[in-house]
Design an enzyme around this catalytic site. Structure first.
Site, PDB file in Angstrom:
ATOM      1  N   ARG A 121     -44.102 -65.169  -3.961  1.00 20.41           N
ATOM      2  CA  ARG A 121     -44.244 -64.139  -2.923  1.00 20.41           C
ATOM      3  C   ARG A 121     -43.678 -62.809  -3.402  1.00 20.41           C
ATOM      4  NH1 ARG A 121     -42.714 -68.195   0.800  1.00 20.41           N
ATOM      5  NH2 ARG A 121     -44.598 -69.159   1.598  1.00 20.41           N
TER       6      ARG A 121
ATOM      7  N   GLY B 185     -34.732 -81.355   2.135  1.00 23.04           N
ATOM      8  CA  GLY B 185     -35.865 -80.767   1.419  1.00 23.04           C
ATOM      9  C   GLY B 185     -36.915 -81.781   0.979  1.00 23.04           C
TER      10      GLY B 185
ATOM     11  N   LYS C 254     -52.092 -89.674  -1.511  1.00 25.52           N
ATOM     12  CA  LYS C 254     -51.608 -90.306  -2.748  1.00 25.52           C
ATOM     13  C   LYS C 254     -52.335 -91.636  -2.989  1.00 25.52           C
ATOM     14  CE  LYS C 254     -47.101 -88.071  -2.226  1.00 25.52           C
ATOM     15  NZ  LYS C 254     -45.789 -88.169  -1.570  1.00 25.52           N
TER      16      LYS C 254
HETATM   17  N1  HSE Z   1     -43.040 -84.974   1.411  1.00 24.06           N
HETATM   18  C1  HSE Z   1     -43.226 -85.797   0.275  1.00 24.06           C
HETATM   19  C2  HSE Z   1     -42.353 -87.022   0.465  1.00 24.06           C
HETATM   20  C3  HSE Z   1     -42.864 -85.062  -0.971  1.00 24.06           C
HETATM   21  O1  HSE Z   1     -41.554 -87.060   1.392  1.00 24.06           O
HETATM   22  O2  HSE Z   1     -42.467 -87.955  -0.296  1.00 24.06           O
HETATM   23  C4  HSE Z   1     -43.457 -85.625  -2.198  1.00 24.06           C
HETATM   24  O3  HSE Z   1     -44.837 -85.645  -2.161  1.00 24.06           O
END
Ligand code: HSE
Length: 435
Positions: free
Chosen positions: A46, A188, A206
């Protein structure tokens, strides 16, 4: 030493920043493994970040697509995220000019993987994506390269760290869902929009990638049946514990007599299985191949450093000149995905019912299950709490032997119609032991 590998990175979020630090910290080792220095030459974000020593020498680009199309780099790393938009445009621009691409973007691959694989082949530009599934776990390499001699029967995994963190914390600390989700976000782990995690969509993206690699089929995210963990209560986790199970959000791709099932849902997994023992933010993938048998990979599935570890490995492959078909075989040889409707799924079921507390209610439920040839393995009825007693209901948990999804849904619809059950029943599929 040969010439440096100049990297252009789009996106300096959690993973991008960790990657910049990793490249700086591991500069010597990477230079030897890649047979030349691996240098962060350009980045887009950004705003410029001149204060970071790891990227001080890199050129800033305000536009990721322009960086991908024009920057003087040897490889483009896409860490922006999102299925389309800037990420897709930038990746297409890079591949279109023959630039190798490394991405962590599972949503983009799930939606556009086939098109990108064809583009990669057409322009002789490799596309690597180890970081897209399982964070730091080398599951893409394992399926695409290490197990190339196997017919894969089944891939099942805990593919979302946020969900596994939430379910583990709810179970071990007896905490409500919202508190655990907030903690995951604080660490995070969660996606920008947590619905992607808790609704099962991140796992589905996935899984679609793993299914394509495992079964040599065109990636087909729409074939994945998806249920999230929002409806899982502490009562379910406690009941599972008492019955010898843990509840995990699994992604399962499995060859059955009817085709390849692709499904994401909360699952009762026997406590002895490796997937049940995978706790917290860890991910795990079990792969069943005809020659190798079953193996399980466990490791950190989210977080900056773990994901950057996978990106760095792809960068070393690019430096070494590794060329592999994106989904394990040329795009033209990928078969159509063999979809199976969820109604045909066969297995055991955990069912939690809010039963009206009157004579004959349990008998009526048992009769409806019997009508559908569903055999019960266990019945648990707890004494009602004051609150339940006042409402005139009791909680009942049933475990069934193997049956079909269609039979379970039908039997439950009948019990609701007959008024012996209140509220939507909780239904959790049971996986066979050993997953
Ligand atoms: N939000 C995803 C998780 C991050 O919690 O696994 C990795 O793809």
């Amino acid at each position: 030493m040969t010439k440096p590998l100049r990297i252009g990175v789009a996106g300096l979020g959690v993973v991008g920043t960790s990657l910049a630090r990793l490249l700086h910290r591991q500069a010597n080792a990477l230079a030897m493994r890649a047979e030349g220095p691996v240098v962060l030459a350009a980045y887009s974000a950004r705003s410029p970040r001149p204060e970071r020593p790891e990227i001080a020498a890199a050129r800033f680009w305000g536009d990721a697509v322009e960086l991908a199309a024009k920057a003087d780099v040897d490889v483009f790393v896409e860490l922006i995220g999102g299925a389309g938009g800037v990420a897709l445009a930038a990746v297409k621009a890079a591949l279109g000019r023959g630039l190798p691409v490394v991405t962590a973007n599972k949503a983009m691959l799930a939606a556009h993987g086939l098109e990108l694989a064809a583009l990669s082949e057409a322009h002789g530009a490799p596309l690597f994506y180890e970081a897209a599934v399982g964070g730091g776990i080398p599951v893409i390499k394992t399926l695409r390269e290490s197990l190339a001699g196997n017919a894969i029967r089944r891939v099942s995994g805990i593919l979302n760290g946020t969900c596994n963190y939430i379910l583990s914390k709810m179970e071990t600390e007896r905490l409500p869902f919202d508190v655990c989700l907030a903690e995951a976000q604080r660490h995070g782990y969660a996606e920008a929009d947590p619905t992607f995690d808790v609704g099962g969509f991140d796992t589905a993206h996935k899984l679609a990638i793993l299914a394509s690699l495992a079964f040599g089929s065109k990636i087909d995210a729409e074939a994945v049946s998806v249920e999230g963990i929002e409806s899982i209560t502490l009562d379910d986790l406690v009941a599972a514990d008492e019955l010898g199970y843990r509840i995990k959000l699994l992604g399962v791709a499995e060859r059955t007599a009817h085709g390849v099932e692709q499904r994401v849902h909360p699952t009762m997994v026997g406590k002895g299985a490796p997937l049940a023992q995978t706790m917290g933010v860890l991910n795990a993938v079990s792969i069943d191949g005809d020659a190798v048998g079953e193996l399980t990979l466990v490791g950190p599935g989210a977080g900056g450093d773990a994901t950057a570890s996978a990106v760095a490995a792809d960068l070393v492959d690019v430096a070494r000149g590794v060329r592999l078909p994106v989904f394990g075989r040329p795009a033209a040889l990928l078969s159509d995905a063999d979809r199976v409707p969820m109604q045909r799924h066969e297995g055991g079921y955990y069912v939690r019912l809010t039963v009206v507390d009157r004579p004959g209610a349990m008998g009526a439920i048992a009769a409806r299950f019997g009508d559908r040839m569903i055999s019960l393995e266990a019945i648990m009825q707890k004494r009602a709490t004051k609150e339940w007693a006042e409402a005139g209901v009791v909680p009942v948990v049933l475990m069934t032997h193997g049956t079909t999804e269609a039979s379970i849904r039908d039997a439950l619809a009948r019990t609701l119609e007959e008024g012996v059950v209140r509220e939507k029943p909780q239904v959790i599929r049971i996986e066979r032991d050993g997953v």
